[in-house]
Design an enzyme around this catalytic site. Structure first.
Site, mmCIF file in Angstrom:
data_model
loop_
_atom_site.group_PDB
_atom_site.id
_atom_site.type_symbol
_atom_site.label_atom_id
_atom_site.label_comp_id
_atom_site.label_asym_id
_atom_site.label_seq_id
_atom_site.Cartn_x
_atom_site.Cartn_y
_atom_site.Cartn_z
ATOM 1 N N SER A 162 23.385 36.568 65.213
ATOM 2 C CA SER A 162 22.153 36.492 64.381
ATOM 3 C C SER A 162 20.770 36.475 65.032
ATOM 4 C CB SER A 162 22.423 35.549 63.192
ATOM 5 O OG SER A 162 23.411 35.658 62.591
HETATM 6 N N1 SAH Z 1 27.874 33.335 63.940
HETATM 7 C C1 SAH Z 1 27.876 34.457 64.900
HETATM 8 C C2 SAH Z 1 27.287 35.751 64.684
HETATM 9 C C3 SAH Z 1 28.468 36.068 63.583
HETATM 10 S S1 SAH Z 1 28.796 37.653 63.322
HETATM 11 C C4 SAH Z 1 27.146 33.991 66.256
HETATM 12 O O1 SAH Z 1 26.363 32.871 66.404
HETATM 13 O O2 SAH Z 1 27.040 34.665 67.233
HETATM 14 C C5 SAH Z 1 30.086 37.867 62.166
HETATM 15 C C6 SAH Z 1 31.256 37.368 62.593
HETATM 16 O O3 SAH Z 1 31.956 37.294 61.711
HETATM 17 C C7 SAH Z 1 31.846 38.759 63.514
HETATM 18 O O4 SAH Z 1 32.225 38.286 65.152
HETATM 19 C C8 SAH Z 1 32.931 39.376 62.741
HETATM 20 O O5 SAH Z 1 34.014 39.454 63.637
HETATM 21 C C9 SAH Z 1 33.467 37.777 62.059
HETATM 22 N N2 SAH Z 1 34.201 37.927 60.981
HETATM 23 C C10 SAH Z 1 34.294 38.879 59.860
HETATM 24 N N3 SAH Z 1 34.917 38.819 59.066
HETATM 25 C C11 SAH Z 1 35.925 37.357 59.411
HETATM 26 C C12 SAH Z 1 36.905 36.965 58.837
HETATM 27 N N4 SAH Z 1 37.398 37.239 57.678
HETATM 28 N N5 SAH Z 1 37.132 35.603 59.498
HETATM 29 C C13 SAH Z 1 36.431 35.269 60.810
HETATM 30 N N6 SAH Z 1 35.639 36.140 61.382
HETATM 31 C C14 SAH Z 1 35.108 37.257 60.472
#
Ligand code: SAH
Length: 204
Positions: free
Chosen positions: A52
Site C-alpha cells: 500500500s
Molecule cells: N498489507 C500489505 C499489502 C496488502 S495487499 C503490505 O503491507 O504489503 C493485500 C494482500 O491481501 C495480498 O497479498 C493478498 O494476497 C491478500 N489477501 C487477499 N485475500 C486474502 C484472504 N482471504 N486472506 C489472507 N490474505 C488475503
C-alpha cells in the site's frame, strides 16, 4: 516520506510517525523498484498484489489507536511492511496471507529485521484466527464487500477494526468500534485496494 507525504496530509500520531520513519520500507519492495520505495504510491510486490501507499498505511495505523500492548490481527500480509509498522506499535501481531509465496517472503523479511512479535500465517483470513482470538485490533488490508462476520466475533468488546469496504474496484476506509457486540462505524477516505478473496470476501 514522513515530512512530505504524511504530516502535510494530517497524520498526527507521533508514535505512528516515528514507526514509519524507522521501518525500512525499501526492504519490503522488490529490488528492481527499490529506488521508488518511498514514493507516494502503491507498488507491485509480485503475484498481482501490491504494497500500500505510505499514506494509506499511516492513516489505517493511526485509526487503530495503538498504545503499545495490543494483540493485533492483520488480514493480507502482502510484503509484510504494514505488519512491521504494527509490530513497532503493538504487543503481538498476527498477520494472515492466502498466497504462500508472499507469506514466506514476508516471514523471512520480518525475522531478518528482528520483528519477533510478528507472526505470519498462511490461511483464508476472512475466517479470522480462532486460535489466537480475541483481538484488541483488526486491520484488513484488502478490499472487502463487507466486514467478515468471523472477524467481528473475534474482536474484543471496545476493540477497533479498520478496513476498506465497498465495490471490487473502489472502497471507503471504515473504522468500526465494537460496542455491545455490534460495530459502530465511521467512514473515512475513499481508497482502492486489491480484493479480499475468501469465504467471507470476494469469490475467486
Ligand atoms: N498489507 C500489505 C499489502 C496488502 S495487499 C503490505 O503491507 O504489503 C493485500 C494482500 O491481501 C495480498 O497479498 C493478498 O494476497 C491478500 N489477501 C487477499 N485475500 C486474502 C484472504 N482471504 N486472506 C489472507 N490474505 C488475503
Amino acid at each position: 516520506m514522513v515530512d512530505t507525504q504524511l504530516i502535510p496530509r494530517g497524520i498526527r500520531d507521533e508514535r505512528v510517525l516515528a514507526a514509519m520513519r524507522k521501518v525500512p520500507r525499501h526492504l519490503f519492495v522488490p529490488e528492481y523498484i527499490r529506488h521508488s520505495a518511498y514514493d507516494d504510491m502503491a507498488l507491485p510486490i509480485g503475484e498481482d498484489q501490491t504494497i500500500s501507499q505510505p499514506y494509506m498505511v499511516a492513516i489505517m495505523t493511526e485509526l487503530l489507536e495503538l498504545k503499545g500492548d495490543e494483540k493485533v490481527l492483520e488480514i493480507g500480509t502482502g510484503s509484510g511492511y504494514q505488519a512491521a509498522v504494527l509490530a513497532e506499535l503493538a504487543g503481538e501481531v498476527y498477520t494472515i496471507e492466502r498466497i504462500s509465496e508472499l507469506a514466506d517472503r514476508a516471514k523471512s523479511k520480518l525475522a531478518e529485521i528482528g520483528y519477533g512479535n510478528a507472526h505470519v500465517i498462511v490461511s483464508d483470513g476472512t475466517k479470522g484466527l480462532e486460535d489466537a482470538a480475541p483481538f484488541d485490533r483488526i486491520i484488513i488490508t484488502a478490499a472487502a464487500p463487507k466486514i467478515p462476520d468471523p472477524l467481528i466475533d473475534q474482536l474484543k468488546e471496545g476493540g477497533i477494526i479498520v478496513a476498506p469496504v465497498g465495490e471490487r474496484f473502489s472502497q471507503m476506509l471504515i473504522k468500526g468500534r465494537k460496542e455491545k457486540g455490534v460495530l459502530i462505524e465511521e467512514y473515512h477516505t475513499p481508497c482502492v485496494f486489491v480484493p479480499l478473496v475468501g469465504e467471507y470476501g470476494w469469490r475467486g
